[in-house]
Design a protein around this motif. Sequence first.
Motif, PDB file in Angstrom:
ATOM      1  N   TRP A 139      11.421 -10.011  -2.979  1.00 41.13           N
ATOM      2  CA  TRP A 139      12.801  -9.397  -3.804  1.00 41.13           C
ATOM      3  C   TRP A 139      12.426  -8.170  -4.459  1.00 41.13           C
ATOM      4  CZ3 TRP A 139      15.853 -14.105  -5.624  1.00 41.13           C
ATOM      5  CH2 TRP A 139      16.016 -15.101  -4.743  1.00 41.13           C
ATOM      6  N   ILE A 140      11.200  -8.123  -5.011  1.00 40.89           N
ATOM      7  CA  ILE A 140      10.809  -7.050  -5.933  1.00 40.89           C
ATOM      8  C   ILE A 140       9.246  -6.815  -5.426  1.00 40.89           C
ATOM      9  CG2 ILE A 140      12.262  -7.443  -7.969  1.00 40.89           C
ATOM     10  CD1 ILE A 140       9.945  -8.853  -9.504  1.00 40.89           C
ATOM     11  N   ALA A 141       8.640  -5.618  -5.667  1.00 43.60           N
ATOM     12  CA  ALA A 141       7.458  -5.191  -5.196  1.00 43.60           C
ATOM     13  C   ALA A 141       6.721  -4.404  -6.309  1.00 43.60           C
ATOM     14  CB  ALA A 141       7.273  -4.626  -3.823  1.00 43.60           C
ATOM     15  N   PRO A 142       5.591  -4.615  -6.692  1.00 41.67           N
ATOM     16  CA  PRO A 142       4.870  -3.606  -7.557  1.00 41.67           C
ATOM     17  C   PRO A 142       4.755  -2.286  -7.211  1.00 41.67           C
ATOM     18  CG  PRO A 142       3.273  -5.267  -6.724  1.00 41.67           C
ATOM     19  CD  PRO A 142       4.583  -5.644  -6.056  1.00 41.67           C
ATOM     20  N   ASN A 143       4.648  -1.268  -8.073  1.00 44.01           N
ATOM     21  CA  ASN A 143       4.423   0.051  -7.492  1.00 44.01           C
ATOM     22  C   ASN A 143       2.794   0.214  -7.233  1.00 44.01           C
ATOM     23  OD1 ASN A 143       7.006   0.669  -7.863  1.00 44.01           O
ATOM     24  ND2 ASN A 143       6.578   1.471  -9.928  1.00 44.01           N
ATOM     25  N   ALA A 144       2.895   0.783  -5.865  1.00 47.99           N
ATOM     26  CA  ALA A 144       1.152   1.143  -5.808  1.00 47.99           C
ATOM     27  C   ALA A 144       0.547   2.276  -6.166  1.00 47.99           C
ATOM     28  CB  ALA A 144       1.158   1.210  -4.073  1.00 47.99           C
ATOM     29  N   VAL A 145       0.618   2.569  -7.636  1.00 47.10           N
ATOM     30  CA  VAL A 145       0.232   3.489  -8.161  1.00 47.10           C
ATOM     31  C   VAL A 145      -1.020   3.730  -8.497  1.00 47.10           C
ATOM     32  CG1 VAL A 145       0.313   4.969 -10.633  1.00 47.10           C
ATOM     33  CG2 VAL A 145       2.392   3.811  -9.425  1.00 47.10           C
TER      34      VAL A 145
END
Length: 68
Positions: A62-68
């Motif tokens: 449902w949520i995903a971490p940012n690929a920074v």
Amino acid sequence: MKFAILALLAAVVGALAAAGVALLGGRDAATRDRRMARALAWRIGLSIALFLGVLLAWQLGWIAPNAV
């Protein structure tokens, strides 16, 4: 999902504020301590629920971490 996270975070801050009000309250020491301990216990429980909810939402996609 963002609304639920923000609502739980607001509840955590509200419980912390309730503990502060209980700490500064003018009642007798036993009542003040009991109210403060109950508010802090709620804060801990809500914080754990928030953490587990974020982990569950991440596992379910449902949520995903940012690929920074």
